[in-house]
Design an enzyme around this catalytic site. Structure first.
Site, PDB file in Angstrom:
ATOM      1  N   ARG A 148     -19.656  48.757  40.129  1.00 18.62           N
ATOM      2  CA  ARG A 148     -20.081  48.709  41.330  1.00 18.62           C
ATOM      3  C   ARG A 148     -19.579  49.832  42.102  1.00 18.62           C
ATOM      4  O   ARG A 148     -18.700  50.419  41.930  1.00 18.62           O
ATOM      5  CB  ARG A 148     -19.845  47.346  41.982  1.00 18.62           C
ATOM      6  CG  ARG A 148     -20.273  46.187  41.473  1.00 18.62           C
ATOM      7  CD  ARG A 148     -19.786  44.913  42.323  1.00 18.62           C
ATOM      8  NE  ARG A 148     -20.274  43.680  41.865  1.00 18.62           N
ATOM      9  CZ  ARG A 148     -19.467  42.737  40.980  1.00 18.62           C
ATOM     10  NH1 ARG A 148     -18.268  43.325  40.767  1.00 18.62           N
ATOM     11  NH2 ARG A 148     -20.030  41.905  40.609  1.00 18.62           N
ATOM     12  N   LYS A 172     -15.461  41.952  43.263  1.00 14.27           N
ATOM     13  CA  LYS A 172     -15.538  41.111  44.331  1.00 14.27           C
ATOM     14  C   LYS A 172     -14.387  40.123  44.478  1.00 14.27           C
ATOM     15  O   LYS A 172     -14.090  39.563  43.703  1.00 14.27           O
ATOM     16  CB  LYS A 172     -16.997  40.527  44.096  1.00 14.27           C
ATOM     17  CG  LYS A 172     -18.034  41.295  44.572  1.00 14.27           C
ATOM     18  CD  LYS A 172     -19.518  40.643  44.639  1.00 14.27           C
ATOM     19  CE  LYS A 172     -20.643  41.432  44.741  1.00 14.27           C
ATOM     20  NZ  LYS A 172     -22.006  40.673  44.720  1.00 14.27           N
ATOM     21  N   HIS A 244     -25.938  51.555  42.143  1.00 13.49           N
ATOM     22  CA  HIS A 244     -26.141  50.397  41.537  1.00 13.49           C
ATOM     23  C   HIS A 244     -27.048  50.411  40.374  1.00 13.49           C
ATOM     24  O   HIS A 244     -27.315  49.784  39.456  1.00 13.49           O
ATOM     25  CB  HIS A 244     -26.477  49.252  42.508  1.00 13.49           C
ATOM     26  CG  HIS A 244     -25.937  47.953  42.167  1.00 13.49           C
ATOM     27  ND1 HIS A 244     -24.755  47.873  42.274  1.00 13.49           N
ATOM     28  CD2 HIS A 244     -26.533  46.725  41.823  1.00 13.49           C
ATOM     29  CE1 HIS A 244     -24.518  46.537  42.174  1.00 13.49           C
ATOM     30  NE2 HIS A 244     -25.527  45.791  41.725  1.00 13.49           N
ATOM     31  N   ARG A 247     -25.481  50.810  37.110  1.00 10.06           N
ATOM     32  CA  ARG A 247     -25.003  49.623  36.622  1.00 10.06           C
ATOM     33  C   ARG A 247     -25.850  48.611  35.929  1.00 10.06           C
ATOM     34  O   ARG A 247     -25.687  48.034  34.992  1.00 10.06           O
ATOM     35  CB  ARG A 247     -24.231  48.816  37.905  1.00 10.06           C
ATOM     36  CG  ARG A 247     -23.775  47.421  37.647  1.00 10.06           C
ATOM     37  CD  ARG A 247     -23.217  46.942  38.793  1.00 10.06           C
ATOM     38  NE  ARG A 247     -22.807  45.388  38.706  1.00 10.06           N
ATOM     39  CZ  ARG A 247     -21.675  44.873  38.352  1.00 10.06           C
ATOM     40  NH1 ARG A 247     -20.810  45.580  37.615  1.00 10.06           N
ATOM     41  NH2 ARG A 247     -21.725  43.523  38.344  1.00 10.06           N
ATOM     42  N   HIS A 270     -19.649  39.318  36.395  1.00 10.79           N
ATOM     43  CA  HIS A 270     -20.324  38.145  36.732  1.00 10.79           C
ATOM     44  C   HIS A 270     -19.719  37.005  36.718  1.00 10.79           C
ATOM     45  O   HIS A 270     -19.419  36.548  35.527  1.00 10.79           O
ATOM     46  CB  HIS A 270     -21.819  38.075  36.279  1.00 10.79           C
ATOM     47  CG  HIS A 270     -22.970  39.356  36.588  1.00 10.79           C
ATOM     48  ND1 HIS A 270     -23.693  39.621  35.857  1.00 10.79           N
ATOM     49  CD2 HIS A 270     -22.563  40.065  37.543  1.00 10.79           C
ATOM     50  CE1 HIS A 270     -24.468  40.562  36.242  1.00 10.79           C
ATOM     51  NE2 HIS A 270     -23.609  41.106  37.610  1.00 10.79           N
ATOM     52  N   TYR A 279     -31.222  40.364  33.223  1.00 10.30           N
ATOM     53  CA  TYR A 279     -31.440  41.633  32.423  1.00 10.30           C
ATOM     54  C   TYR A 279     -32.481  41.230  31.349  1.00 10.30           C
ATOM     55  O   TYR A 279     -32.929  42.366  30.624  1.00 10.30           O
ATOM     56  CB  TYR A 279     -30.229  42.333  31.809  1.00 10.30           C
ATOM     57  CG  TYR A 279     -29.457  42.844  33.195  1.00 10.30           C
ATOM     58  CD1 TYR A 279     -29.924  44.097  33.727  1.00 10.30           C
ATOM     59  CD2 TYR A 279     -28.486  42.295  33.896  1.00 10.30           C
ATOM     60  CE1 TYR A 279     -29.294  44.506  34.931  1.00 10.30           C
ATOM     61  CE2 TYR A 279     -27.689  42.461  34.855  1.00 10.30           C
ATOM     62  CZ  TYR A 279     -28.125  44.041  35.265  1.00 10.30           C
ATOM     63  OH  TYR A 279     -27.428  44.329  36.381  1.00 10.30           O
TER      64      TYR A 279
END
Length: 300
Positions: A148, A172, A244, A247, A270, A279
């Site tokens: 990110r 995050k 992004h 990514r 994730h 994806y």
């Protein structure tokens, strides 16, 4: 009506107990201030303790005409989290958002770049300048590690474990993960550190920050966006892209070349495999080709 106090307390809760990222907290708090402003404008004379479900529905209906369904969904998520907190703190017995359904947003597939397009972007960099070599290292790192933009700007020299072939990434909620990095990217980053960064007048707060601007400060998210926007024009790429996009491309190309979803999930950081599963839907044509090639009963 105590809105400011409750929002402030909720913000502290998100920082100290939930450990959410700064950007997520800013979004939550912004949504709540907008609700508080609407309550005041409508002269409802209600606090977070007395606001009811019909009031919240009226507010969602109020913003529906001016924002996208995705923004409506995020706003409702912010309100649900806030009123869960209010209920948890025993200020009220119920949550007025509990029975409100989240607007349908559809599942937006991420934009991706082909390997050729990524090469075009990197080749568009003017490497005759110091910031050109830095920008090359930035794009190579974004794509090679699937970071990110906030993870890239926060990357430190002390996070580089090149002998082990990994970097330590802070994602995050300040959650950390190790991400593998290839020898080619290691070499490019080392060249940047030794030939470019070593000549930058580093500011005291950024002695360990990897990517610096000319004045020796860390790069901002906006600066990374600008770098990619300018290179996109030079490279003649018409797609709408951002940091992004690298990514998304990282994950898509791994999947296309046979990587399993669990490995991609770990590298992307994730929490849920369902986030990574998007994806699978990116390139249906490619996956159909995989099925026809490898499944024993795909064709006669």
């Amino acid at each position: 009506m105590n809105w400011e106090k409750h929002i402030h307390d909720f913000e502290l809760y998100l920082k100290l107990e939930r450990g959410l990222s700064i950007n997520t907290i800013i979004a939550y708090v912004s949504d709540l201030h907008k609700l508080a402003d609407w309550v005041k404008e409508e002269e409802l004379l209600k606090s977070p303790i007395t606001l009811d479900t019909s009031d919240v529905k009226d507010y969602i209906h109020h913003i529906a005409g001016s924002v996208k369904p995705t923004t409506q969904a995020r706003t409702l998520s912010s309100l649900k989290g806030f009123f869960n907190y209010i209920q948890m703190e025993d200020y009220r017995m119920d949550n007025p958002t509990e029975v409100i359904e989240t607007p349908r947003t559809g599942r937006r597939l991420p934009d991706t770049l082909s390997v050729m397009e990524i090469d075009r972007l990197i080749n568009a960099i003017d490497r005759s300048t110091p910031h050109g070599e830095r920008n090359r290292a930035i794009l190579e790192t974004l794509y090679a590690c699937g970071l990110r933009v906030s993870e890239l700007t926060a990357l430190k020299i002390s996070d580089l474990y090149f002998e082990e072939g990994v970097i330590l990434v802070t994602g995050k909620g300040d959650k950390q993960r190790y991400v593998p990095i290839g020898d080619a990217t290691i070499s490019i980053i080392n060249d940047y550190i030794e030939l470019i960064r070593s000549h930058v007048p580093v500011q005291p707060k950024h002695t360990d920050t990897l990517f610096l601007n000319r004045r020796g400060n860390g790069l901002t998210r906006a600066m990374i966006f600008t770098i990619i926007k300018d290179l996109k024009i030079i490279a003649g790429i018409k797609k709408k892209i951002s940091p992004h996009t690298f990514r998304h491309s990282f994950a898509t190309h791994l999947l296309e070349n046979g990587a399993d979803l669990r490995s991609i999930q770990a590298m992307l950081g994730h929490e849920s495999i369902t986030t990574t599963e998007i994806y699978v839907h990116v390139n249906r044509t490619y996956l159909k080709e995989v099925l026809e090639k490898f499944h024993p009963r795909a064709s006669y």
